[in-house]
Write an enzyme that holds these catalytic residues in place. Structure first.
Site, short mmCIF file in Angstrom:
data_model
loop_
_atom_site.label_atom_id
_atom_site.label_comp_id
_atom_site.label_asym_id
_atom_site.label_seq_id
_atom_site.Cartn_x
_atom_site.Cartn_y
_atom_site.Cartn_z
N LYS A 43 0.84 -1.20 0.00
CA LYS A 43 0.00 0.00 0.00
C LYS A 43 0.88 1.25 0.00
CE LYS A 43 -0.52 -0.07 5.04
NZ LYS A 43 -1.47 -0.11 6.17
N ARG A 141 -11.18 -0.55 14.71
CA ARG A 141 -10.91 0.23 13.52
C ARG A 141 -11.84 -0.18 12.39
NH1 ARG A 141 -4.96 0.50 10.77
NH2 ARG A 141 -5.45 -1.69 10.33
N HIS A 170 -6.54 -7.71 12.67
CA HIS A 170 -5.30 -6.94 12.76
C HIS A 170 -5.03 -6.64 14.22
CE1 HIS A 170 -2.04 -4.71 10.98
NE2 HIS A 170 -2.34 -3.63 11.69
N ARG A 226 0.86 -11.41 6.81
CA ARG A 226 0.86 -10.16 6.05
C ARG A 226 2.09 -9.35 6.50
NH1 ARG A 226 -4.05 -10.09 8.49
NH2 ARG A 226 -3.48 -8.18 9.63
N TYR A 270 13.59 31.32 4.83
CA TYR A 270 12.44 32.07 5.33
C TYR A 270 12.57 32.31 6.83
CZ TYR A 270 9.98 31.17 0.92
OH TYR A 270 9.61 31.13 -0.39
N CYS A 318 12.39 24.69 2.97
CA CYS A 318 11.42 25.29 2.06
C CYS A 318 10.58 24.20 1.41
CB CYS A 318 12.13 26.11 0.99
SG CYS A 318 13.32 27.30 1.64
N MET A 319 9.61 24.60 0.60
CA MET A 319 8.76 23.62 -0.07
C MET A 319 9.57 22.72 -1.00
SD MET A 319 5.40 24.14 -2.51
CE MET A 319 4.33 24.68 -1.18
N ASP A 320 10.58 23.29 -1.67
CA ASP A 320 11.29 22.54 -2.71
C ASP A 320 12.79 22.47 -2.48
OD1 ASP A 320 8.76 22.54 -4.30
OD2 ASP A 320 9.21 24.67 -4.47
#
Length: 386
Positions: A43, A141, A170, A226, A270, A318-320
């Site tokens: 997943k 759950r 689970h 699993r 920043y 920063c973001m990038d």
């Protein structure tokens, strides 16, 4: 390290070591008895590692089935040519029953309305939809309540379009040794399985052990285990570390895209949360940011590896992009053997020389778990398979 392959369009990437993934899968496979199947959990794009390449590697190493979290994840596997059994680990919206049937995906089932709609969709196409009965034994759950499991099966079993391929639960505390709650959940699950069989109902494959359960609780391997995060070389708990040797599969790297010697007192990033304290400090920029999974909360508190040495990240992430600093004149080991240059490889997670930064180290700094760290890095960074 400078000779490593990097993407042409952006100097930041995730490296996935498929040989390590294969060895980890084989290590778990060897723990299972004859006839016990292994379902690999892929997943969230295989925890950020890439679901399709990982599934193929895992199958070659002994996996027989796979598990995903969403219908879309299962469809993507089918469209990529993955034909092995795929379980969707929760009961999806009833509107997607046709998609499940069309792509031969097994959903978790715990309500009669969904199960009957699934059966109708399968019968209309001349097929039989396989599903796994999910049982809530105490995690609160998903799943049918344990006292209602037999009644649910009796309600839906008449349908010619349905086949129970498995029964599972689970564990909430499988990573804790000698835990009362784990023992209670296991006992409840065994009682449900016995009640289903006592009522003449086919349980299909019985499974409950997750990654820590597979390692710490072989008494409940049942028909299948699993296995998830351990496949990627990450331990789910300290208790598993002495029990099985695992190799980290993911590394996160980038290259320096700018490097300067700022003036004393210059701020970085920043908010200018870091200021250059003295002369001969290099500040270098790497194109990895919080949109790539490098959490902003790590600002001014994490290390990276350059030239086999640790360097301190500085300024707000920063973001990038992020920045790091090197004291060129320092006599301490906390710097590379030479000044940093444009194009140098920087390791955020992984090995460089004798140094290593693992997902566990970053998780500790973030007050989270290694699962989240690797999933985050899998969102945007290009993957390179080695």
């Amino acid at each position: 390290m400078d000779r490593v392959t990097s993407p042409a369009t952006r100097w930041s990437w995730v490296e996935v070591n498929l040989a390590a993934l294969r060895r980890n899968t084989s290590a778990f496979r060897r723990r299972l008895g004859r006839g016990v199947q292994m379902m690999c959990v892929i997943k969230a794009d295989a925890y950020g590692h890439g679901a399709v390449p990982c599934a193929k590697t895992m199958h070659a190493a002994g996996a027989s089935q796979f598990a995903v979290a969403t219908v879309s994840e299962g469809v993507a596997l089918r469209e990529a040519g993955i034909e092995w059994p795929v379980l969707v680990l929760s009961e999806p919206p009833v509107d997607c029953v046709g998609t499940l049937v069309e792509h031969d995906l097994m959903p978790a089932v715990y309500t009669a309305d969904f199960a009957l709609a699934l059966g109708e969709a399968a019968a209309a196409r001349g097929r039989v939809a396989r599903y796994h009965l999910a049982v809530d034994t105490g995690m609160t759950r998903i799943g049918v309540r344990r006292q209602d499991a037999v009644e649910l099966r009796r309600t839906i079993d008449f349908h010619r379009g349905l086949e129970c391929a498995g029964t599972f639960t689970h564990f909430a505390t499988a990573d804790t040794l000698d835990d009362w709650d784990f023992a209670l959940q296991l006992n409840r699950f065994r009682e449900v399985v016995a009640a289903l069989r006592g009522a003449g109902l086919d349980t299909g494959l019985v499974h409950c052990d997750n990654t820590p359960g597979t390692v710490l609780h072989p008494e409940c391997h049942f028909d299948m285990c699993r296995v998830g995060v351990g496949l990627y070389g990450l331990h789910p708990a300290d208790a598993t570390r002495p029990m099985i040797d695992l190799e980290p599969v993911m590394s996160v790297r980038g290259r320096v895209v700018r490097v300067i010697y700022p003036n004393v007192g210059d701020g970085v990033g920043y908010g200018l949360t870091y200021r250059v304290p003295k002369k001969n400090i290099q500040v270098a920029t790497v194109p990895i940011g919080y949109a790539d999974g490098l959490a902003r909360e790590l600002s001014n508190s994490m290390d990276v590896l350059v030239g086999g040495a640790r360097c301190r990240q500085v300024g707000n992430i920063c973001m990038d992009q992020f920045m790091f600093a090197v004291d060129v004149n320092s006599a301490r080991a906390y710097r590379p053997s030479r000044p940093v240059e444009y194009g140098d490889v920087v390791t955020v997670i992984g090995e460089d020389g004798d140094e290593r930064i693992g997902a566990d180290e970053m998780a500790s700094l973030r007050n989270t778990i290694n699962y989240e760290v690797v999933c985050d890095f899998g969102m945007r960074l290009e993957k390179i398979y080695t």
